[in-house]
Design a protein around this motif. Structure first.
Motif, PDB file in Angstrom:
ATOM      1  N   ALA A  60       0.915  -1.095   0.007  1.00 21.83           N
ATOM      2  CA  ALA A  60      -0.050  -0.085  -0.035  1.00 21.83           C
ATOM      3  C   ALA A  60       0.962   1.373  -0.069  1.00 21.83           C
ATOM      4  N   THR A  61       1.969   1.168   0.795  1.00 18.23           N
ATOM      5  CA  THR A  61       3.077   2.403   0.853  1.00 18.23           C
ATOM      6  C   THR A  61       3.617   2.600  -0.684  1.00 18.23           C
ATOM      7  N   ALA A  62       3.996   1.592  -1.221  1.00 20.03           N
ATOM      8  CA  ALA A  62       4.828   1.662  -2.447  1.00 20.03           C
ATOM      9  C   ALA A  62       3.614   2.195  -3.394  1.00 20.03           C
ATOM     10  N   ARG A  63       2.304   1.973  -3.445  1.00 21.46           N
ATOM     11  CA  ARG A  63       1.413   2.430  -4.234  1.00 21.46           C
ATOM     12  C   ARG A  63       1.268   3.972  -4.067  1.00 21.46           C
ATOM     13  N   GLU A  64       1.190   4.305  -2.993  1.00 13.67           N
ATOM     14  CA  GLU A  64       0.745   5.485  -2.491  1.00 13.67           C
ATOM     15  C   GLU A  64       2.210   6.593  -2.940  1.00 13.67           C
ATOM     16  N   ALA A  69       4.840  10.681  -5.880  1.00 11.67           N
ATOM     17  CA  ALA A  69       6.001  10.961  -6.557  1.00 11.67           C
ATOM     18  C   ALA A  69       5.489  11.379  -8.083  1.00 11.67           C
ATOM     19  N   GLU A  70       4.492  11.037  -8.634  1.00 18.10           N
ATOM     20  CA  GLU A  70       4.047  11.317 -10.000  1.00 18.10           C
ATOM     21  C   GLU A  70       3.522  12.772  -9.967  1.00 18.10           C
ATOM     22  N   THR A 297      -3.884   3.665   8.634  1.00 19.12           N
ATOM     23  CA  THR A 297      -3.289   4.436   7.730  1.00 19.12           C
ATOM     24  C   THR A 297      -2.512   3.665   6.657  1.00 19.12           C
ATOM     25  N   PHE A 298      -2.606   2.285   6.982  1.00 17.71           N
ATOM     26  CA  PHE A 298      -2.001   1.173   5.793  1.00 17.71           C
ATOM     27  C   PHE A 298      -0.488   1.551   5.713  1.00 17.71           C
ATOM     28  N   GLY A 299       0.283   2.351   6.310  1.00 18.46           N
ATOM     29  CA  GLY A 299       1.559   2.567   6.183  1.00 18.46           C
ATOM     30  C   GLY A 299       1.760   4.135   5.609  1.00 18.46           C
ATOM     31  N   LYS A 319      -3.024   5.047   2.999  1.00 21.70           N
ATOM     32  CA  LYS A 319      -4.475   5.307   2.384  1.00 21.70           C
ATOM     33  C   LYS A 319      -4.729   6.486   1.493  1.00 21.70           C
ATOM     34  N   GLY A 320      -3.707   7.654   1.064  1.00 22.99           N
ATOM     35  CA  GLY A 320      -4.045   8.473   0.126  1.00 22.99           C
ATOM     36  C   GLY A 320      -4.394   9.888   0.592  1.00 22.99           C
TER      37      GLY A 320
END
Length: 334
Positions: A60-64, A69-70, A297-299, A319-320
């Motif tokens: 989840a943290t990698a995705r956020e 970053a983008e 928070t999921f990270g 979580k975004g």
């Protein structure tokens, strides 16, 4: 005996003086007229040593991280140690590099330099193997146990220095499962050599923003609490040389502590979460500005932007959403 100690310290100072000339890192310009440097800081992100080799929090943290970053921009990433749970890696050919790093942070926005330092779990394996992996990866940058990074802030006169430390070499290893504090360095000579090198780099440094990073926290309200060895050996130097901030992980949460004009950034929520606040009363009163370690928070991680006059830190949960933001001024040499 004392004379011998002095000789070894002087010798260490001489040997490091020639190893580390001030070189500036190249930043991709992308043809824009930008006037800042942006980066992410994430610690304790190192998966697990059994299938699927990653945790839900890491994923989840990698995705956020890729989304931030983008959208916000990231020139590089600071990897703040405990890169591979629970015993590091034992060889440069370890499959863990792929399973826990390359196959997780796959987004285009994360194909930037990762400046790496070692945590206590990394020292349970071969840190040398992690340093050697720099030769096999385009983005894994781990040139030495401790090293200095220098950047020109694009289209300005200002500069940024980041000093990456090995706090395990400095203070000793600790066993998380026994809640041990660092028990003193394996080699007093190696610890002293790093300290002499650090003092020398700090003394010479005239960057507008000076960041120091290590795995162990100086201040923390959570399970591991403040690191006594760093309070004795590093804390006085951060104050004396007017550091902007100290980045670390080790405790598996996000914290911002401000004390004596230095920002203390704990970003250790890359793989596990810990809401523990047992050391809340062991940091200076009123210094804690932000804390979260909730599972919901999921990270999380930190995004930093260094402009001509300020450094803006934004704490993100996986979580975004952003959770906290603070601004630090550039160094004052008066």
């Amino acid at each position: 005996m004392m004379a011998l100690g002095l000789v070894s310290i002087i010798f260490a100072a001489i040997s490091v003086a020639y190893c580390y000339p001030t070189a500036f890192q190249h930043l991709e310009d992308n043809g824009t007229n930008r006037t800042s440097i942006k980066f992410l800081a994430v610690g304790d992100w190192g998966g697990v040593p059994y299938p699927p080799y990653i945790t839900a929090v890491q994923k989840a943290t990698a995705r956020e991280m890729s989304r931030v970053a983008e959208q916000m921009g990231a020139d590089f990433i600071l990897a703040l140690g405990d890169n591979f749970y629970f015993k590091g890696v034992n060889s440069v050919d370890s499959p863990r590099f792929k399973e826990t790093f390359e196959s997780v942070y796959t987004a285009k926005s994360l194909q930037v330099p990762w400046y790496v330092l070692a945590g206590n779990h990394d020292h349970a394996g071969s840190v040398k193997a992690q340093i050697e992996y720099s030769q096999k990866s385009d983005r894994w940058k781990f040139p030495s146990y401790y090293y200095e990074l220098n950047f020109h802030i694009p289209n300005t006169e200002e500069t940024l220095t980041i000093i990456m430390l090995d706090t395990i070499m400095l203070c000793g290893n600790s066993n998380d499962f026994l809640d041990e504090k660092p028990r003193g360095p394996l080699s007093a000579v190696a610890a002293n050599r790093q300290l002499v090198w650090l003092q020398e780099r700090l003394e010479k440094n005239k960057a507008d923003f000076l960041l120091v990073a290590g795995h162990y926290p100086v201040w923390s309200v959570s399970e591991h609490g403040p690191t006594e060895c760093l309070l004795q050996r590093l804390y006085p130097l951060l104050n004396k040389y007017n550091a902007t901030a100290y980045f670390c992980g080790h405790d598996h949460n996000l914290q911002y502590i401000e004390e004596s004009g230095v920002g203390y950034v704990v970003s250790g929520a890359g793989n596990f979460l810990d809401p523990d606040v047992r050391h809340w009363s062991h940091v200076p009163k009123g210094s804690v500005k932000f804390f979260t370690g909730q599972a919901s928070t999921f990270g999380g991680f930190v995004h930093a932007e260094v402009t001509k006059s300020h450094m803006i830190l934004t704490y993100y949960q996986a979580k975004g959403t952003s959770l906290y933001r603070t601004v630090l001024s550039k160094r004052n040499f008066e």
